[in-house]
Enzyme design. Structure first.
Site, PDB file in Angstrom:
ATOM      1  N   ARG A 161      -6.801  10.853 -11.261  1.00 53.34           N
ATOM      2  CA  ARG A 161      -5.943  11.635 -12.121  1.00 53.34           C
ATOM      3  C   ARG A 161      -6.305  12.041 -13.425  1.00 53.34           C
ATOM      4  NH1 ARG A 161      -2.412  15.769 -11.404  1.00 53.34           N
ATOM      5  NH2 ARG A 161      -1.006  15.832 -13.085  1.00 53.34           N
ATOM      6  N   ARG A 175      -6.992  -0.733  -9.457  1.00 50.56           N
ATOM      7  CA  ARG A 175      -7.137   0.441 -10.362  1.00 50.56           C
ATOM      8  C   ARG A 175      -6.637   0.204 -11.686  1.00 50.56           C
ATOM      9  NH1 ARG A 175      -3.964   5.227  -9.127  1.00 50.56           N
ATOM     10  NH2 ARG A 175      -4.487   5.624 -11.082  1.00 50.56           N
ATOM     11  N   ARG A 181       2.014  16.933  -8.566  1.00 48.66           N
ATOM     12  CA  ARG A 181       1.652  16.706  -9.868  1.00 48.66           C
ATOM     13  C   ARG A 181       0.767  17.830 -10.710  1.00 48.66           C
ATOM     14  NH1 ARG A 181      -0.348  10.514 -10.265  1.00 48.66           N
ATOM     15  NH2 ARG A 181       0.317  10.831 -12.641  1.00 48.66           N
ATOM     16  N   PRO A 182       1.419  19.221 -10.889  1.00 51.18           N
ATOM     17  CA  PRO A 182       0.945  20.250 -11.378  1.00 51.18           C
ATOM     18  C   PRO A 182      -0.077  20.211 -12.597  1.00 51.18           C
ATOM     19  CG  PRO A 182       3.198  20.892 -11.520  1.00 51.18           C
ATOM     20  CD  PRO A 182       2.937  19.277 -10.955  1.00 51.18           C
ATOM     21  N   ILE A 183      -0.755  21.096 -12.875  1.00 51.03           N
ATOM     22  CA  ILE A 183      -1.509  20.962 -14.327  1.00 51.03           C
ATOM     23  C   ILE A 183      -1.146  22.272 -15.146  1.00 51.03           C
ATOM     24  CG2 ILE A 183      -3.052  19.200 -13.932  1.00 51.03           C
ATOM     25  CD1 ILE A 183      -5.396  21.556 -13.439  1.00 51.03           C
ATOM     26  N   ASP A 184      -0.165  23.011 -14.623  1.00 52.22           N
ATOM     27  CA  ASP A 184       0.223  24.409 -15.144  1.00 52.22           C
ATOM     28  C   ASP A 184       0.384  24.244 -16.709  1.00 52.22           C
ATOM     29  OD1 ASP A 184       2.452  23.140 -14.362  1.00 52.22           O
ATOM     30  OD2 ASP A 184       3.499  24.480 -15.360  1.00 52.22           O
ATOM     31  N   GLN A 185       0.883  23.264 -17.220  1.00 52.15           N
ATOM     32  CA  GLN A 185       1.008  23.172 -18.785  1.00 52.15           C
ATOM     33  C   GLN A 185      -0.254  22.802 -19.377  1.00 52.15           C
ATOM     34  OE1 GLN A 185       4.267  23.687 -20.031  1.00 52.15           O
ATOM     35  NE2 GLN A 185       4.414  24.376 -17.655  1.00 52.15           N
ATOM     36  N   ASP A 213       6.580   4.314 -15.051  1.00 57.45           N
ATOM     37  CA  ASP A 213       5.698   3.483 -14.394  1.00 57.45           C
ATOM     38  C   ASP A 213       6.315   2.004 -14.383  1.00 57.45           C
ATOM     39  OD1 ASP A 213       3.864   5.638 -14.341  1.00 57.45           O
ATOM     40  OD2 ASP A 213       2.323   4.766 -15.820  1.00 57.45           O
ATOM     41  N   LYS A 249      -4.668   1.029 -20.063  1.00 61.30           N
ATOM     42  CA  LYS A 249      -5.517   2.093 -18.775  1.00 61.30           C
ATOM     43  C   LYS A 249      -5.371   3.674 -19.663  1.00 61.30           C
ATOM     44  CE  LYS A 249      -3.592   3.387 -14.696  1.00 61.30           C
ATOM     45  NZ  LYS A 249      -3.452   4.653 -14.935  1.00 61.30           N
ATOM     46  N   ASN A 250      -3.951   3.917 -19.696  1.00 59.89           N
ATOM     47  CA  ASN A 250      -3.788   5.332 -19.926  1.00 59.89           C
ATOM     48  C   ASN A 250      -4.332   5.805 -21.078  1.00 59.89           C
ATOM     49  OD1 ASN A 250      -2.847   5.481 -17.540  1.00 59.89           O
ATOM     50  ND2 ASN A 250      -0.527   5.567 -17.902  1.00 59.89           N
ATOM     51  N   CYS A 294      -2.436   8.803  -8.068  1.00 65.12           N
ATOM     52  CA  CYS A 294      -1.269   8.400  -7.016  1.00 65.12           C
ATOM     53  C   CYS A 294      -0.386   9.444  -6.529  1.00 65.12           C
ATOM     54  CB  CYS A 294      -0.345   7.590  -8.117  1.00 65.12           C
ATOM     55  SG  CYS A 294      -1.166   5.986  -8.390  1.00 65.12           S
TER      56      CYS A 294
HETATM   57  C1  UD1 Z   1       0.777  10.120 -17.064  1.00 66.84           C
HETATM   58  C2  UD1 Z   1       0.219   8.675 -16.782  1.00 66.84           C
HETATM   59  C3  UD1 Z   1       1.108   8.091 -15.705  1.00 66.84           C
HETATM   60  C4  UD1 Z   1       2.564   8.232 -16.146  1.00 66.84           C
HETATM   61  C5  UD1 Z   1       2.939   9.430 -16.347  1.00 66.84           C
HETATM   62  C6  UD1 Z   1       4.634   9.669 -17.120  1.00 66.84           C
HETATM   63  C7  UD1 Z   1      -1.950   8.886 -17.181  1.00 66.84           C
HETATM   64  C8  UD1 Z   1      -3.355   8.753 -16.789  1.00 66.84           C
HETATM   65  N1  UD1 Z   1      -1.104   8.983 -16.453  1.00 66.84           N
HETATM   66  O1  UD1 Z   1       0.652  10.990 -15.882  1.00 66.84           O
HETATM   67  O2  UD1 Z   1       0.789   6.826 -15.259  1.00 66.84           O
HETATM   68  O3  UD1 Z   1       3.440   7.779 -14.964  1.00 66.84           O
HETATM   69  O4  UD1 Z   1       2.067  10.157 -17.429  1.00 66.84           O
HETATM   70  O5  UD1 Z   1       4.533   8.922 -18.300  1.00 66.84           O
HETATM   71  O6  UD1 Z   1      -1.892   8.812 -18.200  1.00 66.84           O
HETATM   72  N2  UD1 Z   1       4.184  18.367 -15.231  1.00 66.84           N
HETATM   73  C9  UD1 Z   1       4.215  19.507 -14.798  1.00 66.84           C
HETATM   74  N3  UD1 Z   1       3.097  20.316 -15.111  1.00 66.84           N
HETATM   75  C10 UD1 Z   1       1.877  19.898 -15.827  1.00 66.84           C
HETATM   76  C11 UD1 Z   1       2.151  18.550 -16.245  1.00 66.84           C
HETATM   77  C12 UD1 Z   1       3.133  17.821 -15.923  1.00 66.84           C
HETATM   78  O7  UD1 Z   1       5.207  20.122 -14.322  1.00 66.84           O
HETATM   79  O8  UD1 Z   1       1.106  20.692 -16.269  1.00 66.84           O
HETATM   80  C13 UD1 Z   1       5.220  17.466 -14.626  1.00 66.84           C
HETATM   81  C14 UD1 Z   1       4.785  16.230 -13.782  1.00 66.84           C
HETATM   82  O9  UD1 Z   1       4.967  17.009 -12.345  1.00 66.84           O
HETATM   83  C15 UD1 Z   1       5.910  15.251 -14.025  1.00 66.84           C
HETATM   84  C16 UD1 Z   1       6.043  15.321 -15.536  1.00 66.84           C
HETATM   85  O10 UD1 Z   1       5.672  16.672 -15.949  1.00 66.84           O
HETATM   86  O11 UD1 Z   1       6.767  15.736 -13.241  1.00 66.84           O
HETATM   87  C17 UD1 Z   1       5.499  14.620 -16.493  1.00 66.84           C
HETATM   88  O12 UD1 Z   1       4.057  14.415 -15.960  1.00 66.84           O
HETATM   89  P1  UD1 Z   1       2.790  13.730 -16.997  1.00 66.84           P
HETATM   90  O13 UD1 Z   1       3.804  13.254 -18.355  1.00 66.84           O
HETATM   91  O14 UD1 Z   1       1.981  15.220 -17.189  1.00 66.84           O
HETATM   92  O15 UD1 Z   1       2.167  12.760 -16.230  1.00 66.84           O
HETATM   93  P2  UD1 Z   1       0.631  12.596 -16.087  1.00 66.84           P
HETATM   94  O16 UD1 Z   1       0.053  13.015 -17.404  1.00 66.84           O
HETATM   95  O17 UD1 Z   1       0.143  13.027 -14.732  1.00 66.84           O
END
Ligand code: UD1
Length: 432
Positions: free
Chosen positions: A95, A399, A124-128, A307, A22-23, A119
């Site tokens: 997501r 899903r 789940r910020p997207i700052d990075q 996961d 899926k991912n 989920c």
């Molecule tokens: C993806 C997977 C999800 C999996 C996760 C970790 C998809 C669609 N989803 O989620 O199934 O559980 O990887 O393997 O592929 N973070 C920040 N800022 C950011 C981005 C992330 O602080 O900009 C933090 C998140 O809050 C979290 C950590 O980094 O604590 C890891 O998140 P991330 O690897 O980005 O997970 P997702 O991409 O959301």
């Protein structure tokens, strides 16, 4: 509304074939936006998240031919950032819709989409992601619940991620493949699907090196062509079926997988006294009663996947002694334990650590899936439990799991899906 009814406590035996990841697929589909030709994708899982993503791409202007057996042909040449408004609802509910930012920025240099959902497992910020796009020269901001990104041109840059983020790594990769010059993503995620998406982009003509290591280097190219690509098998679905063998004390050959991807789970199962046999593209798991307790710390790949911590908790409920889970990736991923408590689990949570005192059994109850992987855990709990378990919230499970009931039934499970309005006891037991 539908629910699953499981009559558990029977060993699952046989073979199961794992579908595409899926991912990985959720990154590969938006990556097609960057191609100047048609792309044929194979081994796409038949799950709601993929159907929704294809629907989003179609609304954006892509021509999508659904072929048989998980094959799809996508022509995304007509995709335009201006069409995103017609897909706002679907984008908001998913997501992985955040990959549209990187892909549309790479193709159109402009994008405006609602903030992604997904989920409920903590913030789940997207700052990075945003930091990466900004480093490439884009202006990026959030306004009125939308992410807006625009650039005159994208220029390669070095980006050090503050946290190892799968989403940010892939998203920056998508934006950078057509940027001018060299981009380096440092402290990059190494998950199998990061590598898979890089392989797909490279097959289209991108120049990405180092995917699967901490530093990914991307030299921008002007054009990406079409290609035929097969998505890797799903590591988390494979892990779920491996755990299905373990929690039912069964014997399952999990086929069409990459055993290396399963190492953190296989090692933990072995530590708990559960036998595994590894083949080129399969793993056999032979469950055993009263497995040993264990401690799990989730971590980015190659660590134990977050996961799989929810499905793993079910095995810990059956283990002999005290197990712990330390959740390092997401802040709030223990909500599902309340449901396991209803089945007799002895669990307590302190911050990011859960303690599970195994007592060898679970008992059937009425429970709900609170998110996708929690849903998988509920199914495993139902399969292991004595008596009847009813599981609500199937939209989460649908899903990410292809034909789950059929696959489990073929392994000997007594499981059926009914309308939540129907009285389960009136249903002919044979149809289960
Ligand atoms: C993806 C997977 C999800 C999996 C996760 C970790 C998809 C669609 N989803 O989620 O199934 O559980 O990887 O393997 O592929 N973070 C920040 N800022 C950011 C981005 C992330 O602080 O900009 C933090 C998140 O809050 C979290 C950590 O980094 O604590 C890891 O998140 P991330 O690897 O980005 O997970 P997702 O991409 O959301």
């Amino acid at each position: 509304m539908e629910k699953l009814i499981i009559r558990g406590n029977r060993p699952l035996r046989g073979e199961v074939t794992i579908s595409g990841a899926k991912n990985a697929a959720l990154g590969i589909l938006p990556a097609c936006i960057l191609s100047d030709e048609k792309c044929k994708i194979e081994n796409l899982p038949n799950i709601k998240d993929i159907q929704n993503y294809i629907s989003i791409l179609t609304r954006l202007g892509a021509e999508v031919d659904m072929l048989s057996n998980g094959r799809t042909c996508i022509d995304a040449q007509k995709i335009n950032y201006e069409n995103t408004s017609s897909a706002h609802e679907e984008i908001r509910n998913m997501r992985a819709s955040y990959y549209l930012i990187g892909a549309l920025l790479g193709k159109c240099k402009r994008v405006e989409i609602p903030l992604p959902g997904g989920c409920d497992i903590g913030p789940r910020p997207i700052d990075q992601h945003m930091k990466g796009f900004q480093a490439l020269g884009a202006e990026v901001y959030i306004e009125g619940g939308k992410v807006i990104a625009k650039a005159e041109e994208l220029l390669g840059a070095t980006i050090f991620l503050d946290v190892v983020s799968v989403g940010a790594t892939i998203n920056i990769m998508l934006a950078a493949v057509k940027a001018k010059g060299v981009t380096a993503i440092e402290n990059a995620a190494k998950e199998p699907h990061v590598v898979d998406i890089a392989n797909f982009l490279n097959l289209m003509g991108a120049n990405i090196k180092g995917a699967g290591t901490e530093v990914i280097r991307i030299t921008g190219v002007e054009h990406l062509s079409g290609c035929t690509y097969m998505v890797i098998p799903d590591q988390i679905v494979a892990g779920t079926y491996m755990l299905a063998a373990a929690v039912t004390y069964g014997d399952i050959l999990v086929k069409n997988i990459i055993p290396k991807h399963m190492d953190p789970l296989t090692a933990k199962l072995n530590e708990m006294g559960i036998l595994t046999e590894e083949y080129d593209d399969a793993i056999r798991v032979i469950g055993k009663e009263n497995p040993k307790a264990a401690n799990v710390k989730t971590a980015p790949y190659p660590g134990f996947p977050t996961d799989l911590q929810q499905p793993m908790a079910v095995l810990m409920c059956l283990a002999d002694g005290v197990s712990t889970i330390h959740e390092n990736v997401f802040e709030n991923r223990f909500k599902y334990l309340d449901e396991l408590r209803k089945m007799g689990a002895n669990v307590s949570v302190n911050g990011r650590t859960a303690m599970i005192i195994g007592n060898g059994k679970l008992t059937g109850s009425v429970i709900k899936a609170t998110d996708l992987r929690a849903g998988a855990a509920m199914v495993l709990a139902g399969l292991a439990a004595e008596g009847k378990t009813e599981i609500m919230g199937l939209n989460h499970i649908d899903r990410g799991y292809e034909d789950m009931e059929e696959k489990l039934r073929s392994l000997g499970a007594d499981i059926c899906r009914v309308s939540a309005k129907e009285d389960a006891d009136e249903i002919d037991h044979e149809v289960c």
